[in-house]
Motif scaffolding. Structure first.
Motif, PDB file in Angstrom:
ATOM      1  N   VAL A  14       0.843  -1.201   0.000  1.00 25.41           N
ATOM      2  CA  VAL A  14       0.000   0.000   0.000  1.00 25.41           C
ATOM      3  C   VAL A  14       0.876   1.248   0.000  1.00 25.41           C
ATOM      4  CG1 VAL A  14      -1.648   1.330   1.368  1.00 25.41           C
ATOM      5  CG2 VAL A  14      -1.984  -1.115   1.068  1.00 25.41           C
ATOM      6  N   GLN A  15       1.933   1.239   0.792  1.00 20.92           N
ATOM      7  CA  GLN A  15       2.832   2.378   0.851  1.00 20.92           C
ATOM      8  C   GLN A  15       3.520   2.607  -0.496  1.00 20.92           C
ATOM      9  OE1 GLN A  15       5.864   2.077   3.843  1.00 20.92           O
ATOM     10  NE2 GLN A  15       6.428   4.223   3.669  1.00 20.92           N
ATOM     11  N   ILE A  16       3.917   1.561  -1.170  1.00 25.59           N
ATOM     12  CA  ILE A  16       4.545   1.688  -2.486  1.00 25.59           C
ATOM     13  C   ILE A  16       3.560   2.282  -3.485  1.00 25.59           C
ATOM     14  CG2 ILE A  16       5.433   0.346  -4.444  1.00 25.59           C
ATOM     15  CD1 ILE A  16       6.720  -1.530  -2.339  1.00 25.59           C
ATOM     16  N   GLN A  17       2.315   1.853  -3.440  1.00 20.17           N
ATOM     17  CA  GLN A  17       1.302   2.383  -4.348  1.00 20.17           C
ATOM     18  C   GLN A  17       1.058   3.873  -4.087  1.00 20.17           C
ATOM     19  OE1 GLN A  17      -0.092   0.989  -6.970  1.00 20.17           O
ATOM     20  NE2 GLN A  17      -1.153   2.882  -7.390  1.00 20.17           N
ATOM     21  N   ALA A  22       1.813   9.503  -5.735  1.00 20.56           N
ATOM     22  CA  ALA A  22       2.325  10.844  -5.427  1.00 20.56           C
ATOM     23  C   ALA A  22       3.375  11.270  -6.446  1.00 20.56           C
ATOM     24  CB  ALA A  22       2.898  10.864  -4.017  1.00 20.56           C
ATOM     25  N   ASN A  23       4.214  10.342  -6.884  1.00 19.46           N
ATOM     26  CA  ASN A  23       5.229  10.649  -7.888  1.00 19.46           C
ATOM     27  C   ASN A  23       4.573  11.032  -9.215  1.00 19.46           C
ATOM     28  OD1 ASN A  23       7.830  10.885  -8.979  1.00 19.46           O
ATOM     29  ND2 ASN A  23       7.733   8.806  -9.772  1.00 19.46           N
ATOM     30  N   ASN A  24       3.546  10.303  -9.615  1.00 15.18           N
ATOM     31  CA  ASN A  24       2.837  10.633 -10.854  1.00 15.18           C
ATOM     32  C   ASN A  24       2.213  12.023 -10.767  1.00 15.18           C
ATOM     33  OD1 ASN A  24       3.481   8.180 -11.955  1.00 15.18           O
ATOM     34  ND2 ASN A  24       1.516   7.235 -11.499  1.00 15.18           N
ATOM     35  N   SER A  25       1.621  12.339  -9.653  1.00 16.12           N
ATOM     36  CA  SER A  25       1.020  13.655  -9.456  1.00 16.12           C
ATOM     37  C   SER A  25       2.079  14.742  -9.543  1.00 16.12           C
ATOM     38  CB  SER A  25       0.309  13.713  -8.107  1.00 16.12           C
ATOM     39  OG  SER A  25      -0.252  14.981  -7.897  1.00 16.12           O
ATOM     40  N   PHE A  26       3.254  14.497  -8.956  1.00 14.95           N
ATOM     41  CA  PHE A  26       4.343  15.463  -8.991  1.00 14.95           C
ATOM     42  C   PHE A  26       4.820  15.703 -10.421  1.00 14.95           C
ATOM     43  CE2 PHE A  26       8.913  16.398  -8.750  1.00 14.95           C
ATOM     44  CZ  PHE A  26       8.868  17.567  -8.017  1.00 14.95           C
ATOM     45  N   TYR A  65      -7.126  16.345 -12.649  1.00 20.63           N
ATOM     46  CA  TYR A  65      -6.160  15.255 -12.553  1.00 20.63           C
ATOM     47  C   TYR A  65      -5.624  15.121 -11.131  1.00 20.63           C
ATOM     48  CZ  TYR A  65      -3.039  11.979 -14.854  1.00 20.63           C
ATOM     49  OH  TYR A  65      -2.396  10.840 -15.264  1.00 20.63           O
ATOM     50  N   ASP A  66      -5.352  16.244 -10.487  1.00 25.63           N
ATOM     51  CA  ASP A  66      -4.876  16.221  -9.109  1.00 25.63           C
ATOM     52  C   ASP A  66      -5.964  15.698  -8.174  1.00 25.63           C
ATOM     53  OD1 ASP A  66      -2.783  16.605  -7.303  1.00 25.63           O
ATOM     54  OD2 ASP A  66      -3.609  18.530  -6.663  1.00 25.63           O
ATOM     55  N   THR A  67      -7.200  16.093  -8.431  1.00 26.29           N
ATOM     56  CA  THR A  67      -8.322  15.584  -7.642  1.00 26.29           C
ATOM     57  C   THR A  67      -8.444  14.073  -7.784  1.00 26.29           C
ATOM     58  OG1 THR A  67      -9.474  17.674  -7.952  1.00 26.29           O
ATOM     59  CG2 THR A  67     -10.799  15.805  -7.234  1.00 26.29           C
ATOM     60  N   TYR A  68      -8.223  13.568  -9.003  1.00 24.47           N
ATOM     61  CA  TYR A  68      -8.275  12.128  -9.247  1.00 24.47           C
ATOM     62  C   TYR A  68      -7.210  11.403  -8.426  1.00 24.47           C
ATOM     63  CZ  TYR A  68      -7.687   7.721 -11.733  1.00 24.47           C
ATOM     64  OH  TYR A  68      -7.556   6.397 -12.048  1.00 24.47           O
ATOM     65  N   LEU A  72      -7.711   8.623  -5.446  1.00 24.42           N
ATOM     66  CA  LEU A  72      -7.073   7.315  -5.410  1.00 24.42           C
ATOM     67  C   LEU A  72      -6.285   7.109  -4.114  1.00 24.42           C
ATOM     68  CD1 LEU A  72      -5.736   6.834  -9.038  1.00 24.42           C
ATOM     69  CD2 LEU A  72      -7.673   5.724  -7.958  1.00 24.42           C
ATOM     70  N   GLU A  73      -5.649   8.175  -3.647  1.00 24.13           N
ATOM     71  CA  GLU A  73      -4.865   8.064  -2.415  1.00 24.13           C
ATOM     72  C   GLU A  73      -5.766   7.784  -1.219  1.00 24.13           C
ATOM     73  OE1 GLU A  73      -1.694  10.813  -0.043  1.00 24.13           O
ATOM     74  OE2 GLU A  73      -1.772  10.973  -2.225  1.00 24.13           O
ATOM     75  N   LYS A  74      -6.959   8.365  -1.212  1.00 25.06           N
ATOM     76  CA  LYS A  74      -7.880   8.118  -0.109  1.00 25.06           C
ATOM     77  C   LYS A  74      -8.393   6.679  -0.104  1.00 25.06           C
ATOM     78  CE  LYS A  74      -9.679  12.601   1.141  1.00 25.06           C
ATOM     79  NZ  LYS A  74     -10.890  13.385   1.339  1.00 25.06           N
ATOM     80  N   LEU A  75      -8.528   6.095  -1.304  1.00 18.85           N
ATOM     81  CA  LEU A  75      -8.982   4.710  -1.373  1.00 18.85           C
ATOM     82  C   LEU A  75      -7.961   3.792  -0.725  1.00 18.85           C
ATOM     83  CD1 LEU A  75     -10.479   4.425  -4.957  1.00 18.85           C
ATOM     84  CD2 LEU A  75     -11.675   4.535  -2.808  1.00 18.85           C
TER      85      LEU A  75
END
Length: 75
Positions: A14-17, A22-26, A65-68, A72-75
């Protein structure tokens, strides 16, 4: 003991995901900043204020896109 090890392994996955998301968002934010800066520089140098409306589209896209990614992070 095996149950704890499996739980730790699942938490690591989960931490890796989350880190990957976060990296993709950055990366997307970096491209967004590059695009908006280039677009604004073009508008200023060419004196074409009518194009400012087109600058709203990437801003909205980036916000969605950031909201998406936050969803996903909340899931």
């Amino acid at each position: 003991m095996k149950r704890k090890e499996r739980l730790v392994d699942e938490l690591n996955l989960v931490q890796i995901q989350i880190q990957r998301t976060a990296n993709n968002s950055f990366i997307i934010k970096g491209w967004y900043i590059t695009f908006v800066t280039t677009f604004l520089a073009y508008i200023i140098t060419q004196n074409k204020e009518a194009l400012i409306g087109w600058g709203i589209i990437p801003i909205l896209f980036s916000a969605l896109y950031d909201t998406y990614f936050l969803y996903l992070e909340k899931l």
